[in-house]
Design a protein around this motif. Structure first.
Motif, PDB file in Angstrom:
ATOM      1  N   GLU A  62       0.826  -1.207   0.000  1.00  0.00           N
ATOM      2  CA  GLU A  62       0.000   0.000   0.000  1.00  0.00           C
ATOM      3  C   GLU A  62       0.860   1.257   0.000  1.00  0.00           C
ATOM      4  O   GLU A  62       1.986   1.259   0.494  1.00  0.00           O
ATOM      5  CB  GLU A  62      -0.905   0.026   1.241  1.00  0.00           C
ATOM      6  CG  GLU A  62      -1.823  -1.180   1.397  1.00  0.00           C
ATOM      7  CD  GLU A  62      -2.965  -1.192   0.405  1.00  0.00           C
ATOM      8  OE1 GLU A  62      -3.186  -0.157  -0.266  1.00  0.00           O
ATOM      9  OE2 GLU A  62      -3.629  -2.229   0.286  1.00  0.00           O
ATOM     10  N   ASN A  63       0.304   2.332  -0.551  1.00  0.00           N
ATOM     11  CA  ASN A  63       0.917   3.641  -0.420  1.00  0.00           C
ATOM     12  C   ASN A  63       0.558   4.236   0.937  1.00  0.00           C
ATOM     13  O   ASN A  63      -0.428   3.845   1.562  1.00  0.00           O
ATOM     14  CB  ASN A  63       0.420   4.585  -1.524  1.00  0.00           C
ATOM     15  CG  ASN A  63       0.856   4.128  -2.915  1.00  0.00           C
ATOM     16  OD1 ASN A  63       1.935   3.564  -3.074  1.00  0.00           O
ATOM     17  ND2 ASN A  63       0.006   4.363  -3.902  1.00  0.00           N
ATOM     18  N   SER A  65      -0.757   7.016   1.607  1.00  0.00           N
ATOM     19  CA  SER A  65      -2.085   7.628   1.587  1.00  0.00           C
ATOM     20  C   SER A  65      -3.186   6.577   1.732  1.00  0.00           C
ATOM     21  O   SER A  65      -4.218   6.825   2.363  1.00  0.00           O
ATOM     22  CB  SER A  65      -2.282   8.429   0.291  1.00  0.00           C
ATOM     23  OG  SER A  65      -2.137   7.594  -0.845  1.00  0.00           O
ATOM     24  N   ASP A  66      -2.962   5.385   1.157  1.00  0.00           N
ATOM     25  CA  ASP A  66      -3.944   4.309   1.293  1.00  0.00           C
ATOM     26  C   ASP A  66      -4.038   3.840   2.741  1.00  0.00           C
ATOM     27  O   ASP A  66      -5.135   3.565   3.255  1.00  0.00           O
ATOM     28  CB  ASP A  66      -3.561   3.123   0.400  1.00  0.00           C
ATOM     29  CG  ASP A  66      -3.592   3.472  -1.074  1.00  0.00           C
ATOM     30  OD1 ASP A  66      -4.427   4.298  -1.466  1.00  0.00           O
ATOM     31  OD2 ASP A  66      -2.769   2.917  -1.830  1.00  0.00           O
ATOM     32  N   GLN A  69      -5.987   6.418   4.741  1.00  0.00           N
ATOM     33  CA  GLN A  69      -7.429   6.319   4.516  1.00  0.00           C
ATOM     34  C   GLN A  69      -8.019   5.105   5.234  1.00  0.00           C
ATOM     35  O   GLN A  69      -9.113   5.184   5.818  1.00  0.00           O
ATOM     36  CB  GLN A  69      -7.717   6.236   3.016  1.00  0.00           C
ATOM     37  CG  GLN A  69      -7.449   7.527   2.269  1.00  0.00           C
ATOM     38  CD  GLN A  69      -7.640   7.380   0.767  1.00  0.00           C
ATOM     39  OE1 GLN A  69      -8.148   6.348   0.299  1.00  0.00           O
ATOM     40  NE2 GLN A  69      -7.247   8.394   0.020  1.00  0.00           N
ATOM     41  N   ASP A  92       6.351   3.100   2.671  1.00  0.00           N
ATOM     42  CA  ASP A  92       5.349   2.473   1.817  1.00  0.00           C
ATOM     43  C   ASP A  92       6.001   1.826   0.606  1.00  0.00           C
ATOM     44  O   ASP A  92       7.222   1.847   0.432  1.00  0.00           O
ATOM     45  CB  ASP A  92       4.247   3.453   1.435  1.00  0.00           C
ATOM     46  CG  ASP A  92       4.733   4.580   0.517  1.00  0.00           C
ATOM     47  OD1 ASP A  92       5.892   4.533   0.047  1.00  0.00           O
ATOM     48  OD2 ASP A  92       3.938   5.504   0.253  1.00  0.00           O
TER      49      ASP A  92
END
Length: 241
Positions: A62-63, A65-66, A69, A92
């Motif tokens: 995952e990044n 930002s993911d 979230q 990440d």
């Protein structure tokens, strides 16, 4: 007395009889969607929120930002704050997979891994981690090296492992030998959705409850219920430990 690190996850510390052994590595296995990444997010978040213990998240899938979230969608509202102020350090996939070999990626991590400031670590997942290596011997060498580094630097770590089948496979992988504990997350389909369970199969140096316990994922993350499940997943002879 064996020092333990509490996960802060409702019900899980109870069946672990206090928590995970400090300075150990625990394998979190399960099929896709079983809740492995959620457990890892919750483990690091609770570390900061409840126990003033900082953590490192290594995500090969995952990044950043993911992950942010996902954390916020579970109610971990302070996750962005903890990442921004350094209480949780995220590496990440954009960073970890930028290098062509694991040695180069490890060099990026060593300063933080050797920093006494951090207590907890997550590696998500071993399946992606193993893509660095061309053969079983190289994978074995670096996985052993990496787990040794985690222990030497006092990190209490969770490593996730993808599992294709609903129930744990009886085939014993290398990662089972190199980790101190094995926790399986299980989901079984029903007419209305899925039933979820957790099974703590192994924890070195401590007594644990080895029954299978129902769990749920909701706002606030994972919660494990104390009424042991009525079914037995496999016979003692078939057990992978």
């Amino acid at each position: 007395m064996i020092e333990q690190t509490k996960t802060g996850i409702d019900g899980l510390d109870d069946i672990l009889n206090g928590g995970i052994v400090t300075n150990s590595t625990t394998l979190i296995s399960g099929n896709p969607g079983a809740g492995k990444s959620i457990l890892c997010l919750q483990y690091l978040y609770n570390g900061v929120e409840q126990f003033d213990e900082k953590g490192i998240y290594l995500s090969f899938e995952e990044n950043e930002s993911d992950l942010r979230q996902a954390a916020e969608s579970l109610g971990f509202d302070k996750w962005p704050e903890y990442v921004d102020n350094g209480d949780i350090k995220v590496y990440d996939k954009q960073v970890l997979l930028r290098e062509n070999d694991f040695s180069s990626s490890l060099e990026l991590l060593l300063d933080d891994l050797e920093d006494d400031e951090y207590d907890r670590l997550v590696l998500d997942s071993l399946a992606m981690f193993e893509l660095f290596f061309e053969d079983e011997t190289e994978k074995r060498t670096y996985l052993l090296k990496f787990t040794d580094i985690l222990r030497e630097n006092g990190l209490t770590s969770l490593l996730t492992n993808e599992q294709g089948a609903v129930f744990p496979d009886t085939e014993i992988g290398l990662e089972n030998y190199l980790t101190d504990g094995n926790i399986y997350l299980i989901q079984t389909p029903t007419d209305t959705g899925v039933n979820r369970y957790v099974w703590v199969a192994k924890m070195r140096k401590q007594n644990i409850e080895t029954d299978i316990y129902p769990m749920e994922i909701d706002w606030g993350g994972i919660k494990v219920h104390q009424n042991a499940s009525a079914f037995s997943m496999m016979s003692e002879e078939e057990s992978p430990i």
